[in-house]
Write a protein that holds these residues in place. Structure first.
Motif, PDB file in Angstrom:
ATOM      1  N   ARG A 138     -45.218 -19.647 -22.355  1.00  0.00           N
ATOM      2  CA  ARG A 138     -44.346 -20.117 -21.269  1.00  0.00           C
ATOM      3  C   ARG A 138     -43.066 -19.293 -21.162  1.00  0.00           C
ATOM      4  N   VAL A 139     -42.805 -18.388 -22.135  1.00  0.00           N
ATOM      5  CA  VAL A 139     -41.562 -17.628 -22.129  1.00  0.00           C
ATOM      6  C   VAL A 139     -41.676 -16.503 -21.113  1.00  0.00           C
ATOM      7  N   ALA A 140     -40.832 -16.573 -20.071  1.00  0.00           N
ATOM      8  CA  ALA A 140     -40.888 -15.588 -18.991  1.00  0.00           C
ATOM      9  C   ALA A 140     -39.902 -14.449 -19.183  1.00  0.00           C
ATOM     10  N   GLY A 141     -38.910 -14.644 -20.023  1.00  0.00           N
ATOM     11  CA  GLY A 141     -37.928 -13.589 -20.231  1.00  0.00           C
ATOM     12  C   GLY A 141     -36.877 -14.000 -21.247  1.00  0.00           C
ATOM     13  N   ILE A 142     -36.205 -12.988 -21.827  1.00  0.00           N
ATOM     14  CA  ILE A 142     -35.144 -13.212 -22.812  1.00  0.00           C
ATOM     15  C   ILE A 142     -33.948 -12.374 -22.381  1.00  0.00           C
ATOM     16  N   LEU A 159     -42.190  -9.935 -29.291  1.00  0.00           N
ATOM     17  CA  LEU A 159     -41.640 -10.524 -28.079  1.00  0.00           C
ATOM     18  C   LEU A 159     -42.758 -10.855 -27.094  1.00  0.00           C
ATOM     19  N   PRO A 160     -42.805 -12.091 -26.597  1.00  0.00           N
ATOM     20  CA  PRO A 160     -43.834 -12.454 -25.617  1.00  0.00           C
ATOM     21  C   PRO A 160     -43.455 -12.078 -24.191  1.00  0.00           C
ATOM     22  N   ALA A 161     -42.199 -11.651 -23.970  1.00  0.00           N
ATOM     23  CA  ALA A 161     -41.702 -11.332 -22.629  1.00  0.00           C
ATOM     24  C   ALA A 161     -40.606 -10.286 -22.761  1.00  0.00           C
ATOM     25  N   PRO A 162     -40.216  -9.664 -21.660  1.00  0.00           N
ATOM     26  CA  PRO A 162     -39.174  -8.630 -21.736  1.00  0.00           C
ATOM     27  C   PRO A 162     -37.848  -9.178 -22.260  1.00  0.00           C
ATOM     28  N   LEU A 163     -37.166  -8.348 -23.066  1.00  0.00           N
ATOM     29  CA  LEU A 163     -35.819  -8.650 -23.569  1.00  0.00           C
ATOM     30  C   LEU A 163     -34.827  -7.758 -22.834  1.00  0.00           C
ATOM     31  N   HIS A 164     -33.771  -8.382 -22.304  1.00  0.00           N
ATOM     32  CA  HIS A 164     -32.737  -7.646 -21.592  1.00  0.00           C
ATOM     33  C   HIS A 164     -31.405  -7.837 -22.330  1.00  0.00           C
ATOM     34  N   LEU A 165     -30.652  -6.759 -22.494  1.00  0.00           N
ATOM     35  CA  LEU A 165     -29.348  -6.805 -23.140  1.00  0.00           C
ATOM     36  C   LEU A 165     -28.277  -6.548 -22.087  1.00  0.00           C
ATOM     37  N   LEU A 166     -27.403  -7.525 -21.898  1.00  0.00           N
ATOM     38  CA  LEU A 166     -26.253  -7.380 -21.012  1.00  0.00           C
ATOM     39  C   LEU A 166     -25.028  -7.186 -21.890  1.00  0.00           C
ATOM     40  N   ILE A 167     -24.474  -5.978 -21.845  1.00  0.00           N
ATOM     41  CA  ILE A 167     -23.452  -5.566 -22.808  1.00  0.00           C
ATOM     42  C   ILE A 167     -22.062  -5.912 -22.291  1.00  0.00           C
ATOM     43  N   THR A 168     -21.284  -6.573 -23.163  1.00  0.00           N
ATOM     44  CA  THR A 168     -19.886  -6.833 -22.862  1.00  0.00           C
ATOM     45  C   THR A 168     -19.048  -5.620 -23.269  1.00  0.00           C
ATOM     46  N   GLY A 169     -17.781  -5.639 -22.904  1.00  0.00           N
ATOM     47  CA  GLY A 169     -16.898  -4.532 -23.253  1.00  0.00           C
ATOM     48  C   GLY A 169     -16.655  -3.615 -22.074  1.00  0.00           C
ATOM     49  N   ARG A 170     -15.804  -2.594 -22.314  1.00  0.00           N
ATOM     50  CA  ARG A 170     -15.406  -1.649 -21.277  1.00  0.00           C
ATOM     51  C   ARG A 170     -15.649  -0.215 -21.738  1.00  0.00           C
ATOM     52  N   ASP A 171     -15.851   0.662 -20.779  1.00  0.00           N
ATOM     53  CA  ASP A 171     -15.995   2.080 -21.100  1.00  0.00           C
ATOM     54  C   ASP A 171     -14.716   2.659 -21.678  1.00  0.00           C
ATOM     55  N   SER A 172     -13.580   2.039 -21.362  1.00  0.00           N
ATOM     56  CA  SER A 172     -12.287   2.551 -21.831  1.00  0.00           C
ATOM     57  C   SER A 172     -11.913   2.037 -23.218  1.00  0.00           C
ATOM     58  N   ARG A 612     -40.312  -2.904 -21.976  1.00  0.00           N
ATOM     59  CA  ARG A 612     -39.717  -2.223 -20.824  1.00  0.00           C
ATOM     60  C   ARG A 612     -38.587  -3.039 -20.220  1.00  0.00           C
ATOM     61  N   GLY A 613     -37.784  -3.683 -21.119  1.00  0.00           N
ATOM     62  CA  GLY A 613     -36.628  -4.435 -20.669  1.00  0.00           C
ATOM     63  C   GLY A 613     -35.467  -3.526 -20.305  1.00  0.00           C
ATOM     64  N   GLY A 614     -34.320  -4.132 -19.986  1.00  0.00           N
ATOM     65  CA  GLY A 614     -33.183  -3.365 -19.523  1.00  0.00           C
ATOM     66  C   GLY A 614     -31.967  -3.525 -20.394  1.00  0.00           C
ATOM     67  N   ILE A 615     -31.115  -2.500 -20.413  1.00  0.00           N
ATOM     68  CA  ILE A 615     -29.816  -2.514 -21.088  1.00  0.00           C
ATOM     69  C   ILE A 615     -28.767  -2.198 -20.035  1.00  0.00           C
ATOM     70  N   MET A 616     -27.892  -3.166 -19.750  1.00  0.00           N
ATOM     71  CA  MET A 616     -26.922  -2.996 -18.676  1.00  0.00           C
ATOM     72  C   MET A 616     -25.554  -3.465 -19.121  1.00  0.00           C
ATOM     73  N   ALA A 634     -39.511  -3.649 -16.281  1.00  0.00           N
ATOM     74  CA  ALA A 634     -38.845  -4.952 -16.186  1.00  0.00           C
ATOM     75  C   ALA A 634     -37.381  -4.848 -15.817  1.00  0.00           C
ATOM     76  N   SER A 635     -36.917  -3.695 -15.428  1.00  0.00           N
ATOM     77  CA  SER A 635     -35.516  -3.568 -15.022  1.00  0.00           C
ATOM     78  C   SER A 635     -35.375  -2.391 -14.080  1.00  0.00           C
ATOM     79  N   GLY A 636     -34.328  -2.458 -13.296  1.00  0.00           N
ATOM     80  CA  GLY A 636     -34.015  -1.379 -12.370  1.00  0.00           C
ATOM     81  C   GLY A 636     -32.533  -1.396 -12.062  1.00  0.00           C
TER      82      GLY A 636
END
Length: 682
Positions: A138-142, A159-172, A612-616, A634-636
């Motif tokens: 039933r896990v559709a995404g992480i 992992l049963p579904a794609p894992l996506h990492l949303l990164i906190t912080g700043r480029d500076s 094929r998850g995403g890192i953003m 799984a990401s674009g």
């Protein structure tokens, strides 16, 4: 409701195949011989084989199940830096809102706090626990909201579904940290030990930041020494410990403008100072049974360097033996007592009396040696009570008791005084009732110091005193050797001598007035206050953040007060009670959460790639959600994908046989009969 065709063979599949082969072999024979009824026989064989295959039409009543999306929220210490909490909260709100509008979807929000002790961010452990509680179908995404500084990436689950990492912080973002390598747990007192330090800048370091940084070094909370050191280079720093026991060395770099945090600008190193060798000078006034005991005890310890100066033939003895036959070499008395005296840690006078062998100048130099920080132990015999007593020499002013000229020849058992019960030298030496007796005591009158042991009629037996920077001990008997010989069961002579020597060398664990702290485990410290008084005041604890609090101590043994204190912060704690102060560090040299603070996706990239998850970066905005098919990217740009699982729960199942027995018998009989009749007509 859905329907499917299934087969439930009445016989094992190999047997069914064998029957089919035989049937079609017979049909081939009929065809070869030109029998007219072979089509009907073929149909009959098919009916019988179909009946044995057991075709069933199955109907299921299915209840659809919702998809599950896991939201991992990193709440570890490094996520509190800069505006990362605000970024995380805003992204969570947008994601939950979009997921709420998505049909047939449930959200599981999983917080990821700091690991136990100093384990760091255990995001994979939290993910494994969350997946264990949910059906993987039933896990559709992480979706993980984190700075990417994960410390258990090697423990990633399947992992049963794609894992996506949303990164906190700043480029500076940029940060400076202090790294201390190869710091030993022990070091020899007075000998330098080399530590390797490195000041390292990471992230988008501003051009205005120079190539050097000020480094401050303090020992046991004292005034720091300041140096300018290069950034990005290993620095070998020699450190010399000045005292035994725990030494807390604090290295720190001032906070630079704009750096992410100053929590990794400080490092605490705790090193235990130990002595390499104990240099002892034993001065024996004349041969006696106790002299050999003193020598054996000192020589039995491989860490003791012993120089034994003994007088075998006093000047007044006239036996006609030439001096050349009594001595192989001239003993270097001047070198020992004038030039090299400060090289000794302890000087023992065992039944020594003035005979003119050691000039008064030498003994006066010993008294000055004590005032400068040396240690002298006087083991008194009958000579101490005579007119030639060492007390009536330039050494007399530093001896803490005056002889009365009485020598008491009577059996007695040494006892520990009330003061001795509180003193670490004689406290917890064992039960005096089990000790053997001594047979001689020199009567003395204490003039200073503390009486720790008593003998006949409570007369002083062991007196300790501080003189200037040094220390002196007087043992008013020369019969301690009876314990070593096992007389009447013996006694703790070796332990008593060891404690006396260590107290006189100012070992911290034997200080009678001391405030110390130990770390039995984790972030808990044991605060210990040793004193000769009956009570102590509360201890003031200054935490790393500058806040203070007071803790009360309770007496656990005579002269020993303790309590347990848990420090929630990692860093340097200052303890104070009256005039006594000490420091102790809790936690590692630098907290793991702040070793590296610049956000990154490199650590989790190998875990995310297979699905094929995403890192953003959340700095670019919160990505939108899309439905994707399994195996597709799984990401674009600006979006991340979820895989609809179409999971369901079967509430009812109905099965209907397609070839009931009566129909099989009827069809088979008609077809076989038809084939027989056709062949019979021909």
């Amino acid at each position: 409701m859905t329907g499917t065709l299934i087969f439930d063979p009445l016989v094992p599949l190999p047997l069914l195949v064998a029957i089919a082969v035989l049937a079609f072999a017979g049909l081939a024979l009929a065809l070869w011989r030109g029998l007219a009824g072979w089509p009907l026989r073929t149909l009959a064989a098919l009916v019988l084989l179909g009946a044995l295959a057991g075709p069933v039409y199955q109907q299921e009543d299915r209840d659809p199940l919702s998809d599950i999306v896991l939201l991992l929220e990193d709440t570890s210490a490094s996520q509190s830096l800069s505006d990362r909490p605000a970024q995380t909260a805003e992204a969570l709100e947008e994601l939950e809102s979009e997921l709420a509008s998505r049909p047939n979807t449930e959200v599981r929000r999983v917080p990821v706090p700091d690991g136990e002790g100093d384990e760091g961010t255990r995001l994979m452990a939290a993910l494994s626990e969350a997946l264990a509680e949910e059906p993987s179908a039933r896990v559709a995404g992480i979706i993980a909201l984190s700075d990417g500084r994960v410390h258990d990436a090697d423990l990633a689950p399947d992992l049963p579904a794609p894992l996506h990492l949303l990164i906190t912080g700043r480029d500076s973002d940029w940060d400076r940290r202090l790294i201390v390598a190869n710091a030993p747990a022990f070091a020899i007192i007075g000998e330098p030990v080399t530590l390797t330090l490195r000041i390292e800048d990471s992230g988008a370091v501003p051009d205005a930041i120079g190539a050097t940084a000020p480094l401050e070094i303090s020992v046991d909370g004292g005034e720091p020494a300041r140096y300018d050191v290069p950034v990005g280079q290993d620095i070998d720093l020699p450190v010399t410990l000045g005292h035994g026991g725990n030494n807390v060395i604090r290295f720190s770099v001032p906070t630079a403008d704009g750096e992410l945090t100053d929590r990794n600008n400080t490092a605490l190193i705790q090193m235990n100072g130990v002595r390499d060798r104990l240099r002892v000078l034993l001065v024996s006034g004349e041969p006696h049974p106790g002299g050999r005991t003193w020598r054996n005890l000192l020589k039995s310890d491989s860490s003791v360097d012993l120089v034994h100066f003994t007088i075998l033939r006093p000047p007044e003895k006239q036996d006609g033996v030439p001096v050349a036959e009594l001595s192989l070499i001239a003993f270097p008395t001047r070198e020992l007592f004038m030039e090299k005296i400060d090289d000794f840690d302890l000087i023992i006078f065992d039944r020594y009396k003035r005979r003119g062998i050691l000039p008064a100048l030498y003994l006066d130099n010993v008294a000055q040696y004590v005032a400068r920080g040396g240690a002298v132990l006087v083991a008194a015999g009958p000579d101490f009570a005579s007119a030639d007593s060492i007390f009536r020499s330039p050494l007399g002013p530093v001896i803490p008791a005056e002889p009365t000229a009485r020598v008491l020849e009577q059996r007695y058992r040494p006892q520990v005084t009330d003061m001795g019960q509180r003193h670490p030298v004689t406290g917890d030496l064992g039960d005096p009732e089990t000790w053997g007796g001594w047979l001689r005591q020199i009567e003395v009158t204490p003039t200073s110091g503390n009486t720790l042991m008593s003998g006949l009629d409570d007369r002083p037996l062991l007196v300790l005193d501080r003189v200037g920077e040094g220390r002196v001990a007087l043992l008013a008997s020369d019969h301690a050797w009876l314990w070593n010989r096992g007389y009447e069961g013996g006694g703790p002579q070796l332990e008593l001598l060891r404690r006396l020597a260590h107290w006189m060398m100012k070992e911290p664990e034997l200080e009678e007035e001391a405030l110390v702290a130990e770390v039995p485990q984790g972030q808990t410290m044991r605060i210990i206050r040793r004193t000769l008084s009956d009570s102590v005041g509360p201890v003031t604890v200054t935490r790393p953040d500058g806040q203070t609090e007071t803790v009360e101590l309770r007496e656990t043994a005579p002269g020993r007060f303790e309590t347990l204190y848990r420090g929630n912060e990692i860093g340097l704690y200052r303890l104070a009670e009256g005039d006594l102060e000490t420091v102790i560090g809790l936690g590692p040299a630098a907290p793991r959460e702040f070793e590296e603070t610049i956000s990154t996706g490199d650590i989790l990239a190998p875990v995310i790639a297979p699905q094929r998850g995403g890192i953003m970066a959340l700095e670019d905005g919160t990505p939108s959600l899309r439905d994707i098919r399994p195996g597709r990217p799984a990401s674009g740009r600006g979006w991340i994908g979820l895989t609809p699982r179409n999971a369901y729960e079967t509430s009812d199942v109905t099965q209907t046989a397609l070839l009931p027995p009566w129909l099989v018998l009827l069809l088979a009989a008609l077809l076989i009969t038809g084939g027989w009749l056709r062949e019979g007509r021909r």
